[in-house]
Design an enzyme around this catalytic site. Structure first.
Site, mmCIF file in Angstrom:
data_model
loop_
_atom_site.group_PDB
_atom_site.id
_atom_site.type_symbol
_atom_site.label_atom_id
_atom_site.label_comp_id
_atom_site.label_asym_id
_atom_site.label_seq_id
_atom_site.Cartn_x
_atom_site.Cartn_y
_atom_site.Cartn_z
ATOM 1 N N GLY A 108 0.774 -1.233 0.052
ATOM 2 C CA GLY A 108 -0.084 -0.093 -0.088
ATOM 3 C C GLY A 108 0.773 1.334 0.135
ATOM 4 O O GLY A 108 0.408 2.347 0.355
ATOM 5 N N GLY A 110 1.723 2.882 -2.739
ATOM 6 C CA GLY A 110 1.389 3.186 -3.922
ATOM 7 C C GLY A 110 2.165 3.241 -5.128
ATOM 8 O O GLY A 110 2.634 4.117 -5.728
ATOM 9 N N SER A 111 2.249 1.925 -5.355
ATOM 10 C CA SER A 111 3.201 1.631 -6.636
ATOM 11 C C SER A 111 2.868 2.092 -7.888
ATOM 12 O O SER A 111 3.435 2.462 -8.862
ATOM 13 C CB SER A 111 3.473 0.038 -6.528
ATOM 14 O OG SER A 111 2.311 -0.601 -6.483
ATOM 15 N N SER A 112 1.413 1.958 -7.980
ATOM 16 C CA SER A 112 0.730 2.426 -9.324
ATOM 17 C C SER A 112 1.028 3.719 -9.557
ATOM 18 O O SER A 112 1.313 4.251 -10.785
ATOM 19 C CB SER A 112 -0.834 2.244 -8.997
ATOM 20 O OG SER A 112 -1.115 0.852 -8.946
ATOM 21 N N ALA A 114 3.391 5.887 -8.152
ATOM 22 C CA ALA A 114 4.911 6.000 -8.270
ATOM 23 C C ALA A 114 5.088 5.713 -9.813
ATOM 24 O O ALA A 114 6.042 6.557 -10.625
ATOM 25 C CB ALA A 114 5.609 5.299 -7.491
ATOM 26 N N ASP A 155 -1.216 10.427 -3.283
ATOM 27 C CA ASP A 155 -0.037 9.531 -3.405
ATOM 28 C C ASP A 155 1.028 10.099 -4.808
ATOM 29 O O ASP A 155 1.904 9.876 -4.792
ATOM 30 C CB ASP A 155 -0.401 8.182 -3.723
ATOM 31 C CG ASP A 155 -1.788 8.105 -4.374
ATOM 32 O OD1 ASP A 155 -2.508 8.833 -4.878
ATOM 33 O OD2 ASP A 155 -2.271 6.822 -4.432
#
Ligand code: MEV
Length: 324
Positions: A108, A110-112, A114, A155
């Protein structure tokens, strides 16, 4: 000459104001020193090629005319970012993108977001298009909304600006905060939370109990504004109190879980100034604020309660470009 652009963007942790930020109130987010690394090259093929072994994508090829259509969920944000960039800047070119993550998409962090930010920033350098931080935010936010349909964008702001930010939905306010120290301990529950589901759940509660939930959001906003001043002052004891108060209100919103509670209470008992969940709730991570002296005791308490301590530092640098 072949040109490669390397870009990295950080993950994030929400400090205060989750959920209420979806209703126009401020939140506070910090960027963490776990990054997504992306490298981009233009090619003469009419293809988007992706290597993202961390998420099981190897040898992926997509014809440019089919961008954003029937893509696997692991590359949705990346492909959406390429599609939106090409449309916005009227560019058409083959491009090869490799991604590598320093953290699991399960946390969680926030890879999407980033990856979206890093890809858009990389494309702007590769194709020599001027992109201010705000335009990068707007294009990233459009990409996330196209795919996810919801989200405040906090994010993305963390991935772009880095540091610690006061943020209002859609980037209405993005204010960097000068926070001297933020000694966080992060515990992962081992449970992957689905943010859109939790956002819908809170919306349902708001519909059923509008007066109560409206006041809950307002109380969270009050805490967030207090936290802004307190973080700048560096009063760790009071920041901890505010974290505990925010956690109580997240419980009112119904997004706390037994697993999160276990870790939060273990951290408090272990000597943390305060502790709360971070993000949508339902799983993912909790945060505790601990003095240097108590840090290892708090970490041990979290591990003993079944959590995994993630070694992260807050307030890291935002999106960064390295030319090869
Ligand atoms: C999720 O990490 C935080 C929420 O406030 C959603 C958002 O702001 O996008 C629940």
């Amino acid at each position: 000459m072949k040109k490669r652009i390397d870009v990295s963007a950080p993950g994030k942790l929400m400090l205060f104001g989750e959920h209420s930020v979806m209703y126009g109130h401020p939140c506070i987010v910090t960027a963490v020193n776990q990054r997504i690394r992306v490298s981009l090259e233009s090619t003469r093929k009419e293809l988007l090629e992706i290597e993202a072994p961390d998420v099981g994508i190897v040898g992926y090829k997509k014809k440019l005319e089919f961008l954003g259509k029937k893509e696997p969920k692991e590359v949705r944000f990346l492909e959406g970012a390429v599609k939106n960039f090409f449309k916005e800047f009227k560019v058409r070119s083959g491009v090869k993108i490799n991604t590598k993550s320093e953290f699991s998409s399960e946390f969680g962090f926030g890879s999407s977001s980033a990856v979206t930010v890093a890809v858009l920033k990389g494309l702007s350098i590769l194709f020599k298009k001027k992109l201010s931080q705000k335009t990068l935010f707007d294009l990233s936010y459009k990409t996330v909304l196209d795919i996810q349909g919801t989200g405040s964008g906090f994010d993305l702001a963390a991935a772009i600006w880095g540091g610690t930010l006061l943020f209002v939905r859609g980037g209405k306010t993005i204010t960097p905060l000068k926070v001297k120290r933020l000694p966080l301990v992060v515990g992962y529950t081992g449970i992957k939370a689905d943010t859109p589901t939790l956002v819908r759940q809170v919306a349902g509660l708001y519909k059923d109990y509008p007066n109560l939930i409206k006041r809950t959001f307002e109380a969270i906003a009050f805490i967030t504004r207090e936290a802004k001043v307190t973080l700048i002052k560096g009063d760790l004891k009071k920041i901890g109190d505010l974290m505990n108060l925010n956690q109580g209100l997240l419980d009112v919103l119904g997004v706390n879980t037994l697993e999160l509670s276990r870790l939060i209470w273990a951290a408090r008992k272990g000597g943390a100034y305060g502790a709360k969940l971070s993000g949508a709730g339902g799983g993912d991570c909790m945060l505790a604020l601990a003095s240097e002296k108590n840090r290892s005791k708090v970490e041990k308490a979290i591990e003993d309660a079944g959590g995994k301590v993630l070694k992260v530092q807050a307030q890291t640098e935002g999106v960064k470009v390295k030319k090869i």
